[in-house]
Design a protein around this motif. Structure first.
Motif, PDB file in Angstrom:
ATOM      1  N   TYR A  59       2.907 -25.852   8.613  1.00  0.00           N
ATOM      2  CA  TYR A  59       3.537 -25.382   7.374  1.00  0.00           C
ATOM      3  C   TYR A  59       3.401 -23.886   7.145  1.00  0.00           C
ATOM      4  O   TYR A  59       2.755 -23.439   6.205  1.00  0.00           O
TER       5      TYR A  59
ATOM      6  N   ALA B 276       6.081 -20.555   6.434  1.00  0.00           N
ATOM      7  CA  ALA B 276       7.257 -20.576   5.552  1.00  0.00           C
ATOM      8  C   ALA B 276       8.423 -21.316   6.208  1.00  0.00           C
ATOM      9  O   ALA B 276       9.078 -22.156   5.581  1.00  0.00           O
ATOM     10  N   LEU B 277       8.669 -21.040   7.504  1.00  0.00           N
ATOM     11  CA  LEU B 277       9.768 -21.736   8.193  1.00  0.00           C
ATOM     12  C   LEU B 277       9.454 -23.222   8.344  1.00  0.00           C
ATOM     13  O   LEU B 277      10.325 -24.077   8.153  1.00  0.00           O
TER      14      LEU B 277
ATOM     15  N   SER C 269       7.743 -25.125   6.428  1.00  0.00           N
ATOM     16  CA  SER C 269       7.968 -25.819   5.152  1.00  0.00           C
ATOM     17  C   SER C 269       9.454 -26.082   4.939  1.00  0.00           C
ATOM     18  O   SER C 269       9.844 -27.130   4.419  1.00  0.00           O
ATOM     19  N   LYS C 270      10.292 -25.119   5.362  1.00  0.00           N
ATOM     20  CA  LYS C 270      11.741 -25.322   5.236  1.00  0.00           C
ATOM     21  C   LYS C 270      12.232 -26.390   6.208  1.00  0.00           C
ATOM     22  O   LYS C 270      13.100 -27.196   5.867  1.00  0.00           O
ATOM     23  N   LEU C 271      11.673 -26.403   7.409  1.00  0.00           N
ATOM     24  CA  LEU C 271      12.062 -27.440   8.373  1.00  0.00           C
ATOM     25  C   LEU C 271      11.635 -28.813   7.863  1.00  0.00           C
ATOM     26  O   LEU C 271      12.355 -29.806   8.045  1.00  0.00           O
TER      27      LEU C 271
ATOM     28  N   GLU D 209      11.465 -29.651   4.724  1.00  0.00           N
ATOM     29  CA  GLU D 209      12.484 -29.991   3.711  1.00  0.00           C
ATOM     30  C   GLU D 209      13.721 -30.570   4.378  1.00  0.00           C
ATOM     31  O   GLU D 209      14.310 -31.529   3.879  1.00  0.00           O
ATOM     32  N   ALA D 210      14.122 -29.985   5.509  1.00  0.00           N
ATOM     33  CA  ALA D 210      15.306 -30.485   6.229  1.00  0.00           C
ATOM     34  C   ALA D 210      15.048 -31.887   6.774  1.00  0.00           C
ATOM     35  O   ALA D 210      15.933 -32.754   6.726  1.00  0.00           O
TER      36      ALA D 210
ATOM     37  N   ASN E 228       8.035 -27.773  -2.197  1.00  0.00           N
ATOM     38  CA  ASN E 228       9.061 -27.205  -3.079  1.00  0.00           C
ATOM     39  C   ASN E 228       8.975 -27.759  -4.503  1.00  0.00           C
ATOM     40  O   ASN E 228       9.840 -27.473  -5.326  1.00  0.00           O
TER      41      ASN E 228
ATOM     42  N   SER F 191       0.882 -23.457   1.964  1.00  0.00           N
ATOM     43  CA  SER F 191       1.940 -22.483   2.229  1.00  0.00           C
ATOM     44  C   SER F 191       2.231 -21.733   0.930  1.00  0.00           C
ATOM     45  O   SER F 191       3.122 -22.070   0.165  1.00  0.00           O
TER      46      SER F 191
ATOM     47  N   PHE G 295       5.750 -19.949  -0.106  1.00  0.00           N
ATOM     48  CA  PHE G 295       6.726 -20.991  -0.411  1.00  0.00           C
ATOM     49  C   PHE G 295       6.463 -21.556  -1.803  1.00  0.00           C
ATOM     50  O   PHE G 295       7.366 -21.700  -2.617  1.00  0.00           O
TER      51      PHE G 295
ATOM     52  N   ASP H 219       7.335 -19.140  -4.927  1.00  0.00           N
ATOM     53  CA  ASP H 219       8.762 -19.133  -5.272  1.00  0.00           C
ATOM     54  C   ASP H 219       9.143 -20.418  -5.998  1.00  0.00           C
ATOM     55  O   ASP H 219       9.840 -20.387  -7.021  1.00  0.00           O
TER      56      ASP H 219
END
Ligand code: AVJ
Length: 323
Positions: free
Chosen positions: A41, A43-44, A46-48, A50-51, A92, A114, A117, A120
């Motif tokens: 985890y 930043a990327l 955490s986004k992956l 989410e995906a 998130n 993270s 992340f 934000d």
């Protein structure tokens, strides 16, 4: 226009230190090489993740959300208003946000390793729910759960969704639940999501999806380790593996060397032969009775279990018994 409240955030610099480098080097040097899943985890990553939660194969997120949608009123009745909602691994913050209209918490405390992340996410959330007091804590709660003084002591509800508990072995999970229990005052409780045992084809697909998003998520750990440790992993030399190990009742993720590989970092190196693996994650799956038993062994009682029609996932509320 009244000014929007700003959430309180603090970071206990969880990753950028020598202890982390030592932990990573020890894992890479171990007989069975391993990297802790918490390093998935950045930043990327955490986004992956989410995906992943949007993938048709990855049922846990959507199944848990459906349980909340279907049993929301019962969940709200069990918990009651004005809790101190402590979100472990908030990411998130979307899951907690879906509970706000049900639970009306007095305070929301979001914790995640993270921290960029998280910062934000919690700022955005505070705009949507200006009346809830919010705190964001960037810390590695697997290392310790001491909460700072800003966290209310009344009606603490530890929210641990998504079957993140599955990353621990059952013994580690029990110990972690005991630490949560120790942070509950007389009126504390737990709301936890636990993934249940199911057929291996469903589990294999959930952790090795057709688009390769889970593969990217797993491989991204190497880039994170390169940054944290100063290592020189080359992503194209590795292949994602994700499968259900029925004997251990867990999904395992590994990275497998496609060829002979030499990895170096300041003060160390390791050779891998083609086919050698680095273990990056366990995701334990429980039977419902075993999940409830684990909570009871950690001092929680009066469990209410909500599940989906296929019994793929369980959302469990349990109160902390006095120690
Ligand atoms: C966030 C730990 C619950 O184990 O299902 C998803 C992580 N790994 N796909 C899980 C994960 C691969 C996830 N948890």
């Amino acid at each position: 226009m009244p000014t929007m409240p700003t959430p309180h955030t603090e970071v206990r610099d969880p990753l950028a230190n020598a202890a982390i480098a030592a932990e990573l080097a020890a894992g890479l040097n171990a007989g069975a090489a391993a990297i802790s899943p918490k390093f998935l985890y950045d930043a990327l990553g955490s986004k992956l993740f989410e995906a992943i939660c949007e993938l048709p194969e990855y049922y846990p997120t959507r199944t848990e959300a459906a349980i909340v949608a279907r049993h929301g009123p019962a969940i709200a009745r069990a918990i009651g208003p004005d809790c101190t909602l402590i979100d472990l691994g908030a990411g998130n913050c979307a899951k907690a946000a879906s509970l706000f209209p049900l639970l009306h918490p007095a305070q929301y405390v979001a914790i995640d390793i993270s921290h960029d992340f998280l910062r934000d996410a919690i700022h955005r959330l505070q705009q949507r729910f200006p009346h809830i007091e919010m705190t964001g804590l960037g810390l590695d709660f697997s290392a310790g759960l001491e909460l700072p003084g800003v966290v209310r002591r009344e009606k603490r509800l530890f929210f641990y969704p998504g079957s993140s508990i599955g990353n621990f072995t059952p013994d580690q999970a029990r110990a972690f639940l005991q630490r949560m229990h120790a942070q509950c005052e007389f009126d504390g409780a737990l709301l936890i999501g636990i993934d249940l045992v199911k057929d291996s084809a469903t589990l294999d697909a959930a952790y090795d999806d057709e688009l390769g998003v889970t593969a990217a998520f797993n491989l991204n750990i190497l880039r994170h380790v390169n940054r944290l440790l100063g290592a020189d992993f080359k992503v194209p030399q590795w292949r994602h593996r994700g499968f259900f190990n029925e004997a251990e009742s867990r999904v395992e993720m590994h990275l497998e060397a496609r060829q002979d590989v030499r990895v170096t970092w300041p003060g160390g190196a390791r050779e891998f032969r083609a086919g050698d693996t680095i273990h990056t994650e366990n995701s334990y799956k429980y039977r419902q009775a075993a999940a409830v038993g684990l909570l009871e062994q950690a001092g929680f009682a009066a469990a209410t279990v909500w599940t989906d029609p296929d019994q793929w996932f369980a959302l469990i509320h349990a109160r902390a018994l006095p120690a």
